[in-house]
Write a protein that holds these residues in place. Structure first.
Motif, PDB file in Angstrom:
ATOM      1  N   GLY A   1       0.811  -1.202   0.000  1.00  0.00           N
ATOM      2  CA  GLY A   1       0.000   0.000   0.000  1.00  0.00           C
ATOM      3  C   GLY A   1       0.852   1.264   0.000  1.00  0.00           C
ATOM      4  O   GLY A   1       2.051   1.227   0.329  1.00  0.00           O
ATOM      5  N   PRO A   2       0.248   2.382  -0.355  1.00  0.00           N
ATOM      6  CA  PRO A   2       0.981   3.648  -0.383  1.00  0.00           C
ATOM      7  C   PRO A   2       1.587   4.015   0.963  1.00  0.00           C
ATOM      8  O   PRO A   2       2.727   4.482   1.026  1.00  0.00           O
ATOM      9  N   SER A   3       0.861   3.794   2.055  1.00  0.00           N
ATOM     10  CA  SER A   3       1.405   4.166   3.363  1.00  0.00           C
ATOM     11  C   SER A   3       2.611   3.300   3.720  1.00  0.00           C
ATOM     12  O   SER A   3       3.594   3.798   4.287  1.00  0.00           O
ATOM     13  N   ALA A   4       2.566   2.020   3.385  1.00  0.00           N
ATOM     14  CA  ALA A   4       3.719   1.147   3.635  1.00  0.00           C
ATOM     15  C   ALA A   4       4.915   1.593   2.808  1.00  0.00           C
ATOM     16  O   ALA A   4       6.056   1.600   3.295  1.00  0.00           O
TER      17      ALA A   4
ATOM     18  N   HIS B   1       5.543   4.650   1.757  1.00  0.00           N
ATOM     19  CA  HIS B   1       6.057   5.900   2.312  1.00  0.00           C
ATOM     20  C   HIS B   1       6.850   5.660   3.598  1.00  0.00           C
ATOM     21  O   HIS B   1       7.826   6.358   3.863  1.00  0.00           O
ATOM     22  N   ARG B   2       6.455   4.650   4.378  1.00  0.00           N
ATOM     23  CA  ARG B   2       7.250   4.290   5.562  1.00  0.00           C
ATOM     24  C   ARG B   2       8.612   3.759   5.136  1.00  0.00           C
ATOM     25  O   ARG B   2       9.641   4.104   5.738  1.00  0.00           O
TER      26      ARG B   2
END
Length: 50
Positions: A4-7, A9-10
Motif C-alpha cells: 500500500g501507499p502508506s507502507a 512511504h514508511r
C-alpha cells in the motif's frame, strides 16, 4: 510490489525504498537505474526482506 501507499512511504522514510524524484506536480518517480540497483540490493539481502 503489492504494498500500500502508506507502507511504501514508511519504507521511503526509513531509507529502504529506491531513490525517488519529486516532480513539479508533486508526484514521485523513480529512475530505472535506481530501481534496478534497489532490486539487486533486495536480492542480495533477501534474508532481511520478507
Amino acid at each position: 510490489m503489492r504494498i500500500g501507499p502508506s507502507a511504501f512511504h514508511r519504507m521511503l522514510a526509513r531509507g529502504e525504498a529506491p531513490r525517488m524524484v519529486k516532480l513539479p506536480n508533486g508526484e514521485l518517480r523513480c529512475r530505472r537505474a535506481d530501481l534496478d540497483a534497489w532490486w539487486d540490493m533486495c536480492e542480495r539481502d533477501s534474508g532481511t526482506w520478507r
